[in-house]
Design a protein around this motif. Structure first.
Motif, PDB file in Angstrom:
ATOM      1  N   ASN A  81       0.841  -1.191   0.000  1.00  0.00           N
ATOM      2  CA  ASN A  81       0.000   0.000   0.000  1.00  0.00           C
ATOM      3  C   ASN A  81       0.880   1.247   0.000  1.00  0.00           C
ATOM      4  N   SER A  82       0.652   2.104  -0.969  1.00  0.00           N
ATOM      5  CA  SER A  82       1.392   3.357  -1.052  1.00  0.00           C
ATOM      6  C   SER A  82       0.451   4.449  -1.515  1.00  0.00           C
ATOM      7  N   ASN A  83       0.183   5.398  -0.617  1.00  0.00           N
ATOM      8  CA  ASN A  83      -0.695   6.529  -0.933  1.00  0.00           C
ATOM      9  C   ASN A  83      -2.075   6.073  -1.401  1.00  0.00           C
ATOM     10  N   GLY A  84      -2.599   5.027  -0.763  1.00  0.00           N
ATOM     11  CA  GLY A  84      -3.955   4.594  -1.056  1.00  0.00           C
ATOM     12  C   GLY A  84      -4.091   3.662  -2.236  1.00  0.00           C
ATOM     13  N   SER A  85      -3.010   3.269  -2.879  1.00  0.00           N
ATOM     14  CA  SER A  85      -3.070   2.324  -3.994  1.00  0.00           C
ATOM     15  C   SER A  85      -1.991   1.268  -3.812  1.00  0.00           C
ATOM     16  N   PHE A  86      -2.156   0.162  -4.525  1.00  0.00           N
ATOM     17  CA  PHE A  86      -1.226  -0.951  -4.372  1.00  0.00           C
ATOM     18  C   PHE A  86      -0.332  -1.057  -5.602  1.00  0.00           C
ATOM     19  N   HIS A  87       0.951  -1.215  -5.356  1.00  0.00           N
ATOM     20  CA  HIS A  87       1.924  -1.336  -6.427  1.00  0.00           C
ATOM     21  C   HIS A  87       2.799  -2.557  -6.159  1.00  0.00           C
ATOM     22  N   GLU A  88       3.161  -3.240  -7.229  1.00  0.00           N
ATOM     23  CA  GLU A  88       4.000  -4.425  -7.084  1.00  0.00           C
ATOM     24  C   GLU A  88       5.320  -4.058  -6.430  1.00  0.00           C
ATOM     25  N   THR A  89       5.698  -4.848  -5.455  1.00  0.00           N
ATOM     26  CA  THR A  89       6.931  -4.600  -4.722  1.00  0.00           C
ATOM     27  C   THR A  89       8.135  -5.064  -5.528  1.00  0.00           C
ATOM     28  N   ASP A  90       9.154  -4.262  -5.539  1.00  0.00           N
ATOM     29  CA  ASP A  90      10.393  -4.597  -6.227  1.00  0.00           C
ATOM     30  C   ASP A  90      11.277  -5.408  -5.282  1.00  0.00           C
ATOM     31  N   PHE A  91      11.530  -6.669  -5.654  1.00  0.00           N
ATOM     32  CA  PHE A  91      12.340  -7.548  -4.810  1.00  0.00           C
ATOM     33  C   PHE A  91      13.752  -7.733  -5.372  1.00  0.00           C
ATOM     34  N   ASN A  92      14.207  -6.829  -6.194  1.00  0.00           N
ATOM     35  CA  ASN A  92      15.532  -6.987  -6.792  1.00  0.00           C
ATOM     36  C   ASN A  92      16.658  -6.947  -5.765  1.00  0.00           C
ATOM     37  N   TYR A  93      16.365  -6.441  -4.577  1.00  0.00           N
ATOM     38  CA  TYR A  93      17.391  -6.421  -3.540  1.00  0.00           C
ATOM     39  C   TYR A  93      17.642  -7.804  -2.938  1.00  0.00           C
ATOM     40  N   LEU A  94      16.772  -8.767  -3.260  1.00  0.00           N
ATOM     41  CA  LEU A  94      16.949 -10.130  -2.751  1.00  0.00           C
ATOM     42  C   LEU A  94      17.825 -10.923  -3.721  1.00  0.00           C
ATOM     43  N   LYS A  96      12.673  -4.431   4.060  1.00  0.00           N
ATOM     44  CA  LYS A  96      13.639  -4.948   3.098  1.00  0.00           C
ATOM     45  C   LYS A  96      14.743  -5.749   3.784  1.00  0.00           C
ATOM     46  N   THR A  97      14.318  -6.605   4.698  1.00  0.00           N
ATOM     47  CA  THR A  97      15.243  -7.519   5.370  1.00  0.00           C
ATOM     48  C   THR A  97      14.825  -8.950   5.055  1.00  0.00           C
ATOM     49  N   TRP A  98      15.766  -9.871   5.156  1.00  0.00           N
ATOM     50  CA  TRP A  98      15.456 -11.257   4.852  1.00  0.00           C
ATOM     51  C   TRP A  98      16.405 -12.176   5.613  1.00  0.00           C
ATOM     52  N   ALA A  99      15.988 -13.440   5.732  1.00  0.00           N
ATOM     53  CA  ALA A  99      16.792 -14.450   6.429  1.00  0.00           C
ATOM     54  C   ALA A  99      16.722 -15.761   5.661  1.00  0.00           C
ATOM     55  N   ASN A 132       7.536  -6.330  16.834  1.00  0.00           N
ATOM     56  CA  ASN A 132       7.698  -7.738  16.501  1.00  0.00           C
ATOM     57  C   ASN A 132       7.822  -7.923  14.990  1.00  0.00           C
ATOM     58  N   VAL A 133       7.109  -7.090  14.219  1.00  0.00           N
ATOM     59  CA  VAL A 133       7.221  -7.159  12.763  1.00  0.00           C
ATOM     60  C   VAL A 133       8.568  -6.622  12.306  1.00  0.00           C
ATOM     61  N   SER A 134       8.980  -5.495  12.858  1.00  0.00           N
ATOM     62  CA  SER A 134      10.202  -4.853  12.409  1.00  0.00           C
ATOM     63  C   SER A 134      11.470  -5.547  12.908  1.00  0.00           C
ATOM     64  N   ASN A 135      11.393  -6.247  14.042  1.00  0.00           N
ATOM     65  CA  ASN A 135      12.589  -6.828  14.639  1.00  0.00           C
ATOM     66  C   ASN A 135      12.756  -8.316  14.410  1.00  0.00           C
ATOM     67  N   CYS A 136      11.750  -8.989  13.820  1.00  0.00           N
ATOM     68  CA  CYS A 136      11.821 -10.455  13.734  1.00  0.00           C
ATOM     69  C   CYS A 136      12.952 -10.936  12.823  1.00  0.00           C
ATOM     70  N   LEU A 137      13.394 -10.099  11.891  1.00  0.00           N
ATOM     71  CA  LEU A 137      14.493 -10.485  11.009  1.00  0.00           C
ATOM     72  C   LEU A 137      15.736  -9.633  11.264  1.00  0.00           C
ATOM     73  N   ALA A 138      15.767  -8.983  12.418  1.00  0.00           N
ATOM     74  CA  ALA A 138      16.918  -8.121  12.727  1.00  0.00           C
ATOM     75  C   ALA A 138      18.174  -8.959  12.904  1.00  0.00           C
TER      76      ALA A 138
END
Length: 368
Positions: A89-102, A136-139, A362-368
């Motif tokens: 969700n960005s400014n009231g609309s949905f846009h495909e997330t760019d996962f190129n950082y993975l 933009k974190t991953w494990a 809990n959402v922000s720190n679970c992959l810290a």
């Protein structure tokens, strides 16, 4: 007499920030925060120390509403198999997330989403990954011993920063062979369970809620897998299924949505008793959508133009996919609300899941 919120320091539920930088009282700032998408709330934490303290306060966090923050869907041109995608969700609309950082994104696929986390799977070489698209974190997970035939991510943002991944690797006559990964221990543990129903009747429709994984078993049962005690039980559905069904939670109770050619029925489980909570006419939904074509509700369902998507975890609201539109329906007020559209006329769009999750450390720190 006029008194600002910041001077009400004697109340246990009062909050004071020295300055918020733009002259807003805390109560007004809170009202603004409750209307922002989750990603914006994360950004607001960087404005100042006072804003960060205000946003992270547990009382304030509890007041922040659940926001429709993500959509897990499949989309592709023409007759090609739709690709799994995730929109934010960005400014009231949905846009495909760019996962190129993975680094694993281009040779893996999204398998499941749960409260803001995504489960990725790469087949060659085999590997599981859990990603937080907001931060933009991953494990990377260690590999399970067996070969996964189906997998699901179980994460409760309210209760813990830890998540679990459940992989089903075998299907004996009345049970299952599965492995469960816990981010708390970093290990997979194998289990052999007796579900109590014929495994040929188990579906891939599953829902995780309050430590239990609920698995729909056709035509009329739900297999309940307690992921803490690793034991199983059976719940009989309020009616045998002939068409689509959906499991979810709302207001602290398990719900079941059953839709056929005529209506959508909402059931709630309290104790061990199902109660019919609401009925919604399919023809009324199509009429609200402005469809003037001569199309029966049965034809609409068969063409995939009506689909139940999710329950709101707190409110008496459900989310529906109707002829290309993502919409909400208030069960109490009996009113519809348009949310957004996904895809184009040339794309084949299938919405799998939508994510409503709160701001939580809990959402922000679970992959810290």
């Amino acid at each position: 007499m006029k008194m600002s919120f910041s001077k009400m320091n004697n109340s246990s539920n009062s909050y004071h920030t020295e300055t918020n930088g733009i002259g807003l009282t805390d109560d007004l700032l809170i009202e603004i925060l409750t209307k922002l998408p989750l990603k914006c709330i994360y950004r607001c934490k960087c404005v100042s120390r006072s804003w960060r303290r205000l946003i992270e306060d547990r009382y304030i966090t509890a007041r922040l509403p659940l926001i429709l923050s993500g959509v897990f869907y499949r989309s592709g041109p023409g007759d090609l198999e739709p690709e799994p995608k995730y929109g934010c969700n960005s400014n009231g609309s949905f846009h495909e997330t760019d996962f190129n950082y993975l680094p694993f994104y281009h040779n893996s696929s999204i398998k499941y989403c749960s409260n803001g986390l995504l489960l990725f799977y790469r087949s060659i070489p085999s590997a599981f990954y859990v990603c937080n698209p907001t931060k933009k974190t991953w494990a990377a997970l260690p590999n399970p011993r067996g070969k996964s035939q189906f997998s699901i991510l179980a994460f409760d943002a309210y209760k813990s920063p830890y998540y679990k991944v459940v992989c089903f690797s075998g299907w004996p006559a009345h049970g299952g062979q599965l492995e469960v990964f816990s981010s708390e221990t970093g290990q997979w543990i194998e289990h052999n369970l007796n579900f109590g129903v014929d495994t040929n009747n188990l579906s891939t429709l599953m829902h995780y809620f309050d430590g239990v994984l609920y698995v729909l078993a056709l035509p009329g049962h739900v297999a309940c897998i307690d992921l803490e005690k690793m034991c199983c039980s059976i719940i009989k559905l309020p009616e045998d299924l002939k068409n689509g069904a959906f499991l979810g939670n709302s207001g602290g109770f398990l719900h079941c949505a059953i839709n056929d050619a005529n209506e959508l029925r909402i059931w709630v489980l309290k104790g061990m008793k199902w109660t019919l909570k609401n009925r919604v006419s399919v023809s009324g939904i199509l009429k609200w959508n402005g469809d003037d074509r001569d199309m029966s509700p049965t034809a609409s369902l068969l063409q995939g133009q009506f689909k139940f998507l999710a329950f709101h975890p707190k409110e008496d609201v459900v989310f529906l996919w109707v002829m290309g539109k993502l919409m909400s329906y208030d069960l109490c007020k009996k009113g519809f609300g348009f949310i957004c559209e996904l895809g184009t006329e040339k794309e084949k769009v299938q919405v799998n899941q939508i994510c409503l999750f709160p701001y939580s450390d809990n959402v922000s720190n679970c992959l810290a």
